[in-house]
Enzyme design. Structure first.
Site, short mmCIF file in Angstrom:
data_model
loop_
_atom_site.label_atom_id
_atom_site.label_comp_id
_atom_site.label_asym_id
_atom_site.label_seq_id
_atom_site.Cartn_x
_atom_site.Cartn_y
_atom_site.Cartn_z
N GLY A 231 0.79 -1.24 0.00
CA GLY A 231 0.00 0.00 0.00
C GLY A 231 0.81 1.27 0.00
O GLY A 231 1.83 1.41 -0.69
N ALA B 134 5.59 -3.75 14.96
CA ALA B 134 6.08 -2.37 15.10
C ALA B 134 5.50 -1.66 16.31
O ALA B 134 6.01 -0.62 16.73
CB ALA B 134 5.77 -1.57 13.83
N LEU C 260 1.17 2.35 9.24
CA LEU C 260 0.62 1.07 9.71
C LEU C 260 -0.89 1.04 9.52
O LEU C 260 -1.56 2.04 9.74
CB LEU C 260 0.89 0.88 11.21
CG LEU C 260 2.31 0.64 11.68
CD1 LEU C 260 2.30 0.31 13.17
CD2 LEU C 260 2.97 -0.49 10.91
N ALA C 261 -1.40 -0.11 9.12
CA ALA C 261 -2.84 -0.34 9.16
C ALA C 261 -3.00 -1.71 9.80
O ALA C 261 -2.52 -2.70 9.25
CB ALA C 261 -3.43 -0.33 7.76
N TYR D 41 -7.27 9.37 6.11
CA TYR D 41 -8.27 9.56 5.07
C TYR D 41 -9.37 10.42 5.68
O TYR D 41 -9.91 10.06 6.73
CB TYR D 41 -8.83 8.22 4.58
CG TYR D 41 -9.91 8.41 3.54
CD1 TYR D 41 -9.58 8.85 2.26
CD2 TYR D 41 -11.25 8.19 3.84
CE1 TYR D 41 -10.55 9.08 1.31
CE2 TYR D 41 -12.24 8.41 2.89
CZ TYR D 41 -11.88 8.86 1.63
OH TYR D 41 -12.85 9.09 0.69
N TYR E 176 -16.49 6.25 7.96
CA TYR E 176 -15.06 6.52 8.07
C TYR E 176 -14.79 7.81 8.89
O TYR E 176 -14.50 7.74 10.07
CB TYR E 176 -14.37 6.56 6.69
CG TYR E 176 -12.89 6.34 6.81
CD1 TYR E 176 -12.30 5.13 6.45
CD2 TYR E 176 -12.06 7.32 7.36
CE1 TYR E 176 -10.95 4.90 6.63
CE2 TYR E 176 -10.71 7.11 7.55
CZ TYR E 176 -10.15 5.91 7.17
OH TYR E 176 -8.81 5.70 7.35
P1 NAD Z 1 -1.81 -1.76 3.95
O1 NAD Z 1 -2.63 -2.80 4.62
O2 NAD Z 1 -1.54 -1.89 2.50
O3 NAD Z 1 -0.36 -1.62 4.68
C1 NAD Z 1 -0.20 -1.78 6.05
C2 NAD Z 1 1.27 -1.96 6.39
O4 NAD Z 1 1.40 -2.07 7.81
C3 NAD Z 1 1.93 -3.23 5.83
O5 NAD Z 1 3.27 -2.96 5.48
C4 NAD Z 1 1.91 -4.20 7.02
O6 NAD Z 1 2.93 -5.20 7.00
C5 NAD Z 1 2.17 -3.21 8.14
N1 NAD Z 1 1.75 -3.68 9.46
C6 NAD Z 1 0.49 -3.94 9.90
N2 NAD Z 1 0.54 -4.30 11.22
C7 NAD Z 1 1.85 -4.24 11.60
C8 NAD Z 1 2.52 -4.46 12.81
N3 NAD Z 1 1.89 -4.81 13.93
N4 NAD Z 1 3.88 -4.33 12.82
C9 NAD Z 1 4.56 -3.98 11.71
N5 NAD Z 1 3.95 -3.72 10.53
C10 NAD Z 1 2.61 -3.87 10.48
O7 NAD Z 1 -2.52 -0.38 4.31
P2 NAD Z 1 -2.63 1.04 3.58
O8 NAD Z 1 -3.98 1.15 2.98
O9 NAD Z 1 -1.42 1.34 2.76
O10 NAD Z 1 -2.66 1.99 4.86
C11 NAD Z 1 -1.53 2.65 5.37
C12 NAD Z 1 -1.97 3.94 6.04
O11 NAD Z 1 -2.56 4.79 5.05
C13 NAD Z 1 -3.03 3.72 7.12
O12 NAD Z 1 -2.81 4.62 8.17
C14 NAD Z 1 -4.33 4.09 6.41
O13 NAD Z 1 -5.35 4.50 7.28
C15 NAD Z 1 -3.82 5.22 5.51
N6 NAD Z 1 -4.70 5.55 4.36
C16 NAD Z 1 -5.16 4.56 3.53
C17 NAD Z 1 -6.01 4.90 2.49
C18 NAD Z 1 -6.58 3.85 1.56
O14 NAD Z 1 -7.56 4.12 0.88
N7 NAD Z 1 -5.99 2.68 1.49
C19 NAD Z 1 -6.35 6.25 2.25
C20 NAD Z 1 -5.81 7.25 3.07
C21 NAD Z 1 -4.98 6.87 4.14
#
Ligand code: NAD
Length: 396
Positions: free
Chosen positions: A52, A112, A139-140, A225, A235
């Site tokens: 992501g 993490a 992180l998510a 977001y 959300y």
């Molecule tokens: P994703 O699921 O693709 O990535 C999450 C990452 O976190 C991965 O690298 C995973 O290995 C890591 N992770 C999860 N738990 C962990 C832990 N306990 N220890 C270490 N690593 C851990 O998610 P994403 O959609 O890229 O989201 C990332 C951020 O971006 C979040 O804060 C999310 O709210 C934000 N965001 C996402 C969107 C969307 O539409 N996807 C939009 C705006 C903001």
């Protein structure tokens, strides 16, 4: 092993190593085409670096800025009989590409949220990297173990106050249906803030600063977001939105504490995109499919890498960053434009099981979803044997 996608509900339970490499290469190629980010960072810590937005942040740092990156993630390695997770293969591909260009990169696989991983990261930074000038927090996670008490907190995706009812697309059954989600209670709200709020981001920065590994003028960014009326009930004004509000509190607290190195903490609001995290949120698959339809039609569609390259170039390392009144960096302007939101609102009630492929870009959503796991690339031979037990170089 010949690997074909295994989809269960809103997740895909396996991944294709060669396809994941294609997914990473596509993003590296994009960044290289754009050219270097002027005055970009040199030593970057990416927390949540394997998929992501975090993966895109790492790729932009390495291939757009030539930065050393330490990536942290929570992923599963494959075996001869079972594939690893997409993030594992993404990291293998990222590392191979970085090594080929002589760009330093290392990673840690673990929790993490724990102090143990924080200390391990600091050790690598001290011994091999030099002071950090950018910390990306991406992180998510559905749960977090509090490092002080050992208590496990789970996050929920629920509205606050009233229940929420909407028509949405059931991605498993492939039908439109009406879903109702009951409001969260106070404990669920507090637990979601504990998992996805700013506490752990702040703890990371406290620890990094305590160890003296932050460079002068370092920056840190955490992703949010914000959305608008269409997504607020589930959300922005829901449990996850409460957690994200807490990032604003944490950003101010971190900036305050980093004054000795003139450091700055930012919350960056990004576009809604197909990732493993967003596909778990009720109504998001339909909202995103409608939004892709509208934005692709007007030529403003962007994916993770376009958003993040833009974040570096137009916000983090720009003279006049795109910023709102609260000091948040904003990359979501095109998605949240009134005419885009109005068009989505107009189409939403018209969508039926029969016309979803015409009125929305669910086809594009689904193909992007598969690509997250390395499936659906024309130039990858999915009938060929692939090695599921592929190792990752550069583990610290
Ligand atoms: P994703 O699921 O693709 O990535 C999450 C990452 O976190 C991965 O690298 C995973 O290995 C890591 N992770 C999860 N738990 C962990 C832990 N306990 N220890 C270490 N690593 C851990 O998610 P994403 O959609 O890229 O989201 C990332 C951020 O971006 C979040 O804060 C999310 O709210 C934000 N965001 C996402 C969107 C969307 O539409 N996807 C939009 C705006 C903001």
């Amino acid at each position: 092993m010949v690997i074909k996608p295994k989809i269960r509900g809103f997740i895909c339970t396996n991944a294709h190593p060669v396809g994941c490499a294609a997914h990473v290469q596509e993003q590296i190629d994009y960044v290289k085409q754009q050219g270097p980010v002027a005055n970009g960072p040199k030593n970057v810590l990416v927390i949540g670096s394997s998929t992501g937005y975090g993966l895109a942040s790492r790729i932009t740092a390495a291939f757009g800025c030539g930065a050393k990156t330490l990536g942290l993630f929570f992923e599963k390695e494959g075996t001869e009989r079972r594939t690893g997770t997409a993030g594992w293969y993404n990291t293998a591909a990222f590392q191979a590409a970085a090594e080929a260009e002589g760009i330093w990169a290392k990673h840690l696989n673990g929790d993490a949220f724990s102090d143990e991983l924080k200390d391990k990261a600091i050790d690598v930074i001290e011994k091999e990297m030099g002071k950090i000038d950018l910390v990306v927090y991406s992180l998510a996670s559905p749960r977090r173990t509090d490092p002080e008490t050992g208590e496990v907190y789970n996050s929920t995706l629920k509205p606050i106050g009233d229940s929420y009812t909407a028509t949405t697309w059931n991605t498993s059954k492939k039908v439109m249906e009406t879903v109702s989600v009951e409001p969260a209670n106070d404990e669920e709200i507090a637990n979601t803030v504990k998992v996805m709020g700013g506490e752990d981001w702040e703890r990371w920065l406290d620890r990094l600063q305590g160890a003296g590994v932050l460079a002068q003028n370092c920056q840190t960014v955490s992703y949010t977001y914000i959305g608008k009326e269409l997504t607020w009930p589930i959300y922005g004004k829901a449990t996850i939105g409460k957690a994200k509000e807490d990032l604003d509190r944490a950003a101010a607290a971190i900036t305050d504490k980093l004054s000795n190195v003139n450091g700055k903490a930012y919350v960056a609001s990004l576009k809604a995109l197909v990732t493993q995290a967003s596909s778990a949120i009720p109504i998001m698959p339909l909202y995103i499919s409608l939004m892709y339809q509208v934005m692709k039609e007007e030529g403003t569609h962007e994916g993770c890498i376009e958003q993040i390259y833009g974040l570096y170039n137009q916000c983090l390392y720009a003279d006049n960053p795109i910023m709102d009144e609260q000091g948040r960096l904003r990359m979501d302007g095109k998605e949240l434009a009134d005419h885009v939101q109005a068009k989505i609102a107009e189409l939403w009630p018209q969508v039926t099981t029969e016309n979803i492929y015409e009125l929305t870009d669910y086809a594009g959503y689904h193909s992007e979803f598969l690509r997250l796991f390395g499936f659906g690339y024309d130039h990858v031979d999915y009938e060929a044997e692939a090695d599921p037990a592929l190792g990752v170089n550069g583990m610290a």
